[in-house]
Design a protein around this motif. Structure first.
Motif, short mmCIF file in Angstrom:
data_model
loop_
_atom_site.label_atom_id
_atom_site.label_comp_id
_atom_site.label_asym_id
_atom_site.label_seq_id
_atom_site.Cartn_x
_atom_site.Cartn_y
_atom_site.Cartn_z
N SER A 1 48.95 51.11 56.22
CA SER A 1 47.50 51.21 55.97
C SER A 1 46.94 52.49 56.57
N VAL B 1 40.37 51.95 58.60
CA VAL B 1 41.34 51.19 59.38
C VAL B 1 40.88 51.24 60.84
N ASN C 1 40.27 47.39 56.84
CA ASN C 1 41.56 46.70 56.97
C ASN C 1 41.72 46.19 58.39
#
Length: 339
Positions: free
Chosen positions: A229, A249, A324
């Motif tokens: 990610s 992220v 995320n």
């Protein structure tokens, strides 16, 4: 697995040729004398020549295999970690031959330290995970701070971490213990290596193959998702520019990607390991031997987490802006799986 895949064999010391009592007594005496200098790094090393260092390393290698009920193993680890720091800064406590050729000796030391991570009868001793953590953290610091490491030393570190993780994660039993730290250090050092000396093709293949044989461990999917990610977030910015919806992220995950990594290397580093495909997994020796996963009830949840990670990456490439991070704990109806 291919021939480059690390195996469970440690370095064998010449002291192993003698009766156990002889090897033990020699190791205890030598390590006790060397260990006195650890308390004061300004003390000058007792060892001055390559022959002296080489002989002493045979003793330290044997000392790492002794029981944990004394101080010998702890001192062996401390001495080796002190010597590894020759790749970061010079100290009087480090033997001159190691200071002159820190990469050559660091590669030998790391190979010796692998024996600490092999299964042993007293690994339930609380001292054991502490020593393993010290080694992992030292390797992590070395990768972060050393300006001197050569390509050969980087590859030795990566092989060392792959072997450790294979020892911990390949068995069908739940890993637990230091598995989270060992996996995190492997992936961080791998990324740092990509920034300095890009791993060889054979090493990438070995990593891909081994990771696929660890995917029955939850920590593998968890750490893999974090890294992929973070790489994807950086890749999207490079590919589509600042106007494309930002894939957010957590800061601690984004920090895992070296800031000085060349933009050209990001796409090559970002290629995800096939954690889900059955074709590759079916060809591994673990599958051919019919490996039995003890806690098979955990497998659906692991698969679900992996697919959730893939789904997040798909959303990111479609421009769906989603943070995320681990969502609120919730159970899927009739499955017992957390989402």
């Amino acid at each position: 697995m291919d021939q480059s895949t690390p195996t469970r064999h440690a370095q064998v010391s010449v002291l192993s040729c003698f009766p156990p009592s002889v090897g033990r007594d020699v190791a205890i005496a030598v390590v006790k004398a060397l260990g006195a200098s650890l308390a004061n790094p300004d003390n000058r090393s007792l060892l001055c020549t390559d022959r002296e260092v080489t002989w002493t390393m045979e003793v330290l290698s044997y000392g790492l295999t002794l029981p944990l009920d004394g101080d010998t193993v702890r001192l062996c680890v401390g001495i080796y970690l002190d010597w590894l720091m020759a790749l970061v800064s010079k100290r009087d406590s480090i033997p001159p031959p190691i200071s002159r050729e820190p990469n050559v000796y660091a590669q030998k030391i790391v190979k010796h330290l692998y024996s600490l991570f092999l299964p042993r009868s007293d690994q339930m001793n609380p001292v054991y995970p502490s020593l393993c953590q010290q080694v992992l953290c030292a390797v992590q610091s070395l990768a972060r701070e050393s300006p001197l490491m050569t390509k050969e030393t980087w590859e030795t570190l990566l092989h060392f971490l792959l072997r450790i993780n294979h020892t911990i994660l390949a068995p069908p039993t739940p890993a637990g213990g230091i598995s989270d730290l060992s996996m995190a250090v492997l992936l961080e050092v791998w990324l740092l290596s990509c920034s300095h000396w890009f791993p060889s093709h054979s090493l990438w293949q070995t990593c891909r193959q081994m990771l696929s044989s660890w995917r029955h461990q939850p920590v593998v999917v968890q750490q893999w998702t974090r890294i992929v990610s973070a790489l994807t977030s950086r890749l999207l910015q490079l590919t589509f520019g600042p106007t494309f919806p930002h894939f957010k992220v957590p800061d601690e995950d984004a920090a895992l990607i070296p800031t000085d990594m060349d933009d050209v290397r990001i796409p090559h580093t970002c290629s995800p390991v096939d954690l889900c495909g059955s074709t590759f997994h079916a060809s591994t020796p673990l599958s051919q031997e019919g490996m039995f996963i003890e806690d098979e009830g955990e497998l659906p949840a692991i698969f679900f987490r992996a697919m959730r990670g893939v789904s997040t990456l798909v959303d990111a490439f479609l421009g769906v802006s989603i943070m995320n991070k681990e969502p609120t704990e919730q159970l899927l109806p009739n499955t017992g799986m957390h989402i």
